[in-house]
Design a protein around this motif. Structure first.
Motif, PDB file in Angstrom:
ATOM      1  N   GLY A   8      53.621  49.345  30.089  1.00 11.31           N
ATOM      2  CA  GLY A   8      54.178  50.557  30.680  1.00 11.31           C
ATOM      3  C   GLY A   8      53.159  51.358  31.471  1.00 11.31           C
ATOM      4  N   THR A   9      51.890  50.934  31.436  1.00 13.34           N
ATOM      5  CA  THR A   9      50.845  51.601  32.213  1.00 13.34           C
ATOM      6  C   THR A   9      50.292  50.620  33.239  1.00 13.34           C
ATOM      7  OG1 THR A   9      48.981  50.953  30.807  1.00 13.34           O
ATOM      8  CG2 THR A   9      50.177  52.959  30.185  1.00 13.34           C
ATOM      9  N   ASN A  10      49.478  51.128  34.166  1.00  9.25           N
ATOM     10  CA  ASN A  10      48.810  50.254  35.123  1.00  9.25           C
ATOM     11  C   ASN A  10      47.643  49.516  34.492  1.00  9.25           C
ATOM     12  OD1 ASN A  10      50.490  50.965  37.229  1.00  9.25           O
ATOM     13  ND2 ASN A  10      49.189  52.668  37.867  1.00  9.25           N
ATOM     14  N   GLY A  11      47.073  50.066  33.453  1.00 10.07           N
ATOM     15  CA  GLY A  11      45.974  49.432  32.758  1.00 10.07           C
ATOM     16  C   GLY A  11      44.698  49.409  33.572  1.00 10.07           C
ATOM     17  N   GLN A  12      43.854  48.457  33.248  1.00  8.51           N
ATOM     18  CA  GLN A  12      42.564  48.294  33.907  1.00  8.51           C
ATOM     19  C   GLN A  12      42.506  46.915  34.545  1.00  8.51           C
ATOM     20  OE1 GLN A  12      39.137  49.431  31.445  1.00  8.51           O
ATOM     21  NE2 GLN A  12      40.628  50.040  29.891  1.00  8.51           N
ATOM     22  N   SER A  13      41.538  46.720  35.426  1.00  7.39           N
ATOM     23  CA  SER A  13      41.373  45.395  36.026  1.00  7.39           C
ATOM     24  C   SER A  13      39.897  45.090  36.226  1.00  7.39           C
ATOM     25  CB  SER A  13      42.120  45.301  37.352  1.00  7.39           C
ATOM     26  OG  SER A  13      41.586  46.194  38.283  1.00  7.39           O
ATOM     27  N   MET A  14      39.617  43.791  36.318  1.00  8.23           N
ATOM     28  CA  MET A  14      38.256  43.314  36.522  1.00  8.23           C
ATOM     29  C   MET A  14      38.345  42.031  37.343  1.00  8.23           C
ATOM     30  SD  MET A  14      35.667  41.721  33.725  1.00  8.23           S
ATOM     31  CE  MET A  14      34.757  43.100  33.125  1.00  8.23           C
ATOM     32  N   MET A  15      37.412  41.851  38.273  1.00 10.05           N
ATOM     33  CA  MET A  15      37.371  40.645  39.088  1.00 10.05           C
ATOM     34  C   MET A  15      36.003  39.988  38.940  1.00 10.05           C
ATOM     35  SD  MET A  15      37.855  40.128  43.206  1.00 10.05           S
ATOM     36  CE  MET A  15      39.296  41.134  43.235  1.00 10.05           C
ATOM     37  N   GLU A  16      36.018  38.680  38.670  1.00 14.49           N
ATOM     38  CA  GLU A  16      34.789  37.918  38.543  1.00 14.49           C
ATOM     39  C   GLU A  16      34.857  36.779  39.560  1.00 14.49           C
ATOM     40  OE1 GLU A  16      32.242  35.701  34.997  1.00 14.49           O
ATOM     41  OE2 GLU A  16      34.205  36.547  34.573  1.00 14.49           O
ATOM     42  N   THR A  17      33.857  36.656  40.422  1.00  5.64           N
ATOM     43  CA  THR A  17      33.874  35.679  41.510  1.00  5.64           C
ATOM     44  C   THR A  17      32.994  34.484  41.172  1.00  5.64           C
ATOM     45  OG1 THR A  17      34.262  37.459  43.075  1.00  5.64           O
ATOM     46  CG2 THR A  17      33.499  35.385  43.976  1.00  5.64           C
ATOM     47  N   PHE A  18      33.502  33.293  41.521  1.00  7.15           N
ATOM     48  CA  PHE A  18      32.812  32.030  41.266  1.00  7.15           C
ATOM     49  C   PHE A  18      32.654  31.269  42.570  1.00  7.15           C
ATOM     50  CE2 PHE A  18      34.996  33.253  37.425  1.00  7.15           C
ATOM     51  CZ  PHE A  18      34.070  33.010  36.428  1.00  7.15           C
ATOM     52  N   ASP A  19      31.607  30.433  42.656  1.00  4.21           N
ATOM     53  CA  ASP A  19      31.378  29.627  43.855  1.00  4.21           C
ATOM     54  C   ASP A  19      32.386  28.499  43.986  1.00  4.21           C
ATOM     55  OD1 ASP A  19      29.204  31.161  44.627  1.00  4.21           O
ATOM     56  OD2 ASP A  19      27.775  29.909  43.530  1.00  4.21           O
ATOM     57  N   GLN A  20      32.862  27.958  42.856  1.00  3.66           N
ATOM     58  CA  GLN A  20      33.799  26.842  42.856  1.00  3.66           C
ATOM     59  C   GLN A  20      35.099  27.245  42.164  1.00  3.66           C
ATOM     60  OE1 GLN A  20      33.082  23.917  44.349  1.00  3.66           O
ATOM     61  NE2 GLN A  20      31.103  24.781  44.935  1.00  3.66           N
ATOM     62  N   PRO A  21      36.252  26.855  42.714  1.00  7.84           N
ATOM     63  CA  PRO A  21      37.531  27.170  42.057  1.00  7.84           C
ATOM     64  C   PRO A  21      37.614  26.619  40.637  1.00  7.84           C
ATOM     65  CG  PRO A  21      37.918  26.484  44.308  1.00  7.84           C
ATOM     66  CD  PRO A  21      36.454  26.234  44.027  1.00  7.84           C
ATOM     67  N   GLY A  22      37.009  25.464  40.393  1.00  5.20           N
ATOM     68  CA  GLY A  22      37.042  24.883  39.052  1.00  5.20           C
ATOM     69  C   GLY A  22      36.350  25.751  38.014  1.00  5.20           C
ATOM     70  N   GLN A  23      35.309  26.462  38.428  1.00  5.20           N
ATOM     71  CA  GLN A  23      34.616  27.368  37.505  1.00  5.20           C
ATOM     72  C   GLN A  23      35.537  28.526  37.108  1.00  5.20           C
ATOM     73  OE1 GLN A  23      31.328  28.234  40.114  1.00  5.20           O
ATOM     74  NE2 GLN A  23      29.930  26.948  38.905  1.00  5.20           N
ATOM     75  N   ALA A  24      36.293  29.035  38.060  1.00  6.90           N
ATOM     76  CA  ALA A  24      37.241  30.118  37.762  1.00  6.90           C
ATOM     77  C   ALA A  24      38.333  29.613  36.827  1.00  6.90           C
ATOM     78  CB  ALA A  24      37.851  30.655  39.052  1.00  6.90           C
ATOM     79  N   GLY A  25      38.785  28.374  37.048  1.00  6.56           N
ATOM     80  CA  GLY A  25      39.798  27.787  36.170  1.00  6.56           C
ATOM     81  C   GLY A  25      39.288  27.614  34.751  1.00  6.56           C
ATOM     82  N   GLY A  26      38.034  27.206  34.610  1.00  6.56           N
ATOM     83  CA  GLY A  26      37.441  27.075  33.281  1.00  6.56           C
ATOM     84  C   GLY A  26      37.327  28.417  32.575  1.00  6.56           C
ATOM     85  N   ALA A  27      36.941  29.444  33.310  1.00  4.01           N
ATOM     86  CA  ALA A  27      36.835  30.786  32.730  1.00  4.01           C
ATOM     87  C   ALA A  27      38.216  31.292  32.313  1.00  4.01           C
ATOM     88  CB  ALA A  27      36.197  31.748  33.728  1.00  4.01           C
ATOM     89  N   LEU A  28      39.233  31.019  33.126  1.00  2.00           N
ATOM     90  CA  LEU A  28      40.599  31.422  32.781  1.00  2.00           C
ATOM     91  C   LEU A  28      41.024  30.729  31.497  1.00  2.00           C
ATOM     92  CD1 LEU A  28      43.598  31.955  35.084  1.00  2.00           C
ATOM     93  CD2 LEU A  28      43.866  30.541  33.073  1.00  2.00           C
ATOM     94  N   SER A  29      40.763  29.453  31.366  1.00  2.00           N
ATOM     95  CA  SER A  29      41.145  28.705  30.163  1.00  2.00           C
ATOM     96  C   SER A  29      40.448  29.256  28.924  1.00  2.00           C
ATOM     97  CB  SER A  29      40.815  27.227  30.328  1.00  2.00           C
ATOM     98  OG  SER A  29      41.587  26.662  31.358  1.00  2.00           O
ATOM     99  N   ARG A  30      39.161  29.575  29.040  1.00  2.00           N
ATOM    100  CA  ARG A  30      38.431  30.136  27.896  1.00  2.00           C
ATOM    101  C   ARG A  30      39.016  31.496  27.483  1.00  2.00           C
ATOM    102  NH1 ARG A  30      34.322  27.902  30.841  1.00  2.00           N
ATOM    103  NH2 ARG A  30      33.728  29.878  31.793  1.00  2.00           N
ATOM    104  N   LEU A  31      39.297  32.344  28.468  1.00  4.41           N
ATOM    105  CA  LEU A  31      39.886  33.657  28.153  1.00  4.41           C
ATOM    106  C   LEU A  31      41.273  33.507  27.541  1.00  4.41           C
ATOM    107  CD1 LEU A  31      38.754  35.724  31.229  1.00  4.41           C
ATOM    108  CD2 LEU A  31      38.352  36.317  28.847  1.00  4.41           C
ATOM    109  N   GLU A  32      42.056  32.561  28.048  1.00  2.00           N
ATOM    110  CA  GLU A  32      43.395  32.346  27.489  1.00  2.00           C
ATOM    111  C   GLU A  32      43.305  31.946  26.013  1.00  2.00           C
ATOM    112  OE1 GLU A  32      47.375  29.576  28.051  1.00  2.00           O
ATOM    113  OE2 GLU A  32      45.669  29.253  29.364  1.00  2.00           O
ATOM    114  N   ARG A  33      42.421  31.005  25.694  1.00  2.00           N
ATOM    115  CA  ARG A  33      42.260  30.595  24.292  1.00  2.00           C
ATOM    116  C   ARG A  33      41.830  31.771  23.426  1.00  2.00           C
ATOM    117  NH1 ARG A  33      39.890  26.121  26.679  1.00  2.00           N
ATOM    118  NH2 ARG A  33      37.799  26.902  26.249  1.00  2.00           N
ATOM    119  N   SER A  34      40.897  32.573  23.927  1.00  2.00           N
ATOM    120  CA  SER A  34      40.415  33.726  23.170  1.00  2.00           C
ATOM    121  C   SER A  34      41.539  34.725  22.905  1.00  2.00           C
ATOM    122  CB  SER A  34      39.280  34.397  23.944  1.00  2.00           C
ATOM    123  OG  SER A  34      38.921  35.606  23.351  1.00  2.00           O
ATOM    124  N   LYS A  35      42.320  35.019  23.919  1.00  2.00           N
ATOM    125  CA  LYS A  35      43.411  35.984  23.758  1.00  2.00           C
ATOM    126  C   LYS A  35      44.494  35.457  22.831  1.00  2.00           C
ATOM    127  CE  LYS A  35      41.522  39.101  26.005  1.00  2.00           C
ATOM    128  NZ  LYS A  35      41.019  40.254  25.261  1.00  2.00           N
TER     129      LYS A  35
END
Length: 87
Positions: free
Chosen positions: A46-73
């Motif tokens: 119900g709120t806008n919340g907060q946001s954060m952006m982390e940039t990676f040189d390779q798309p695969g690195q961003a995908g790996g970080a997303l997978s790790r965060l998903e498992r953690s959450k």
């Protein structure tokens, strides 16, 4: 499916006994230089919340970080919106 074409991941954590209604959204956005950014948005439903952006040189690195965060959450109790509503 490539990491850049993955749809945003929407998670929720709802616990009425603790007055907790949180959301967490993870998405990957391409950069102008061939890399990718992992964009996170979180907060109380119900709120806008907060946001954060982390940039990676390779798309695969961003995908790996997303997978790790998903498992953690998911370990912390976050679920897909259709699962969270059934609790």
């Amino acid at each position: 499916m490539s990491d850049l074409h993955r749809p945003p991941l929407h998670l929720r954590r709802i616990d009425p006994t603790r007055n907790m209604r949180r959301f967490y959204v993870l998405s990957i956005q391409p950069t102008l230089f061939g890399g990718a950014s992992l964009v996170r948005n979180w907060g109380r439903i119900g709120t806008n919340g907060q946001s954060m952006m982390e940039t990676f040189d390779q798309p695969g690195q961003a995908g790996g970080a997303l997978s790790r965060l998903e498992r953690s959450k998911r370990r912390r109790g976050y679920r897909d919106p259709d699962e969270a509503d059934t609790d």
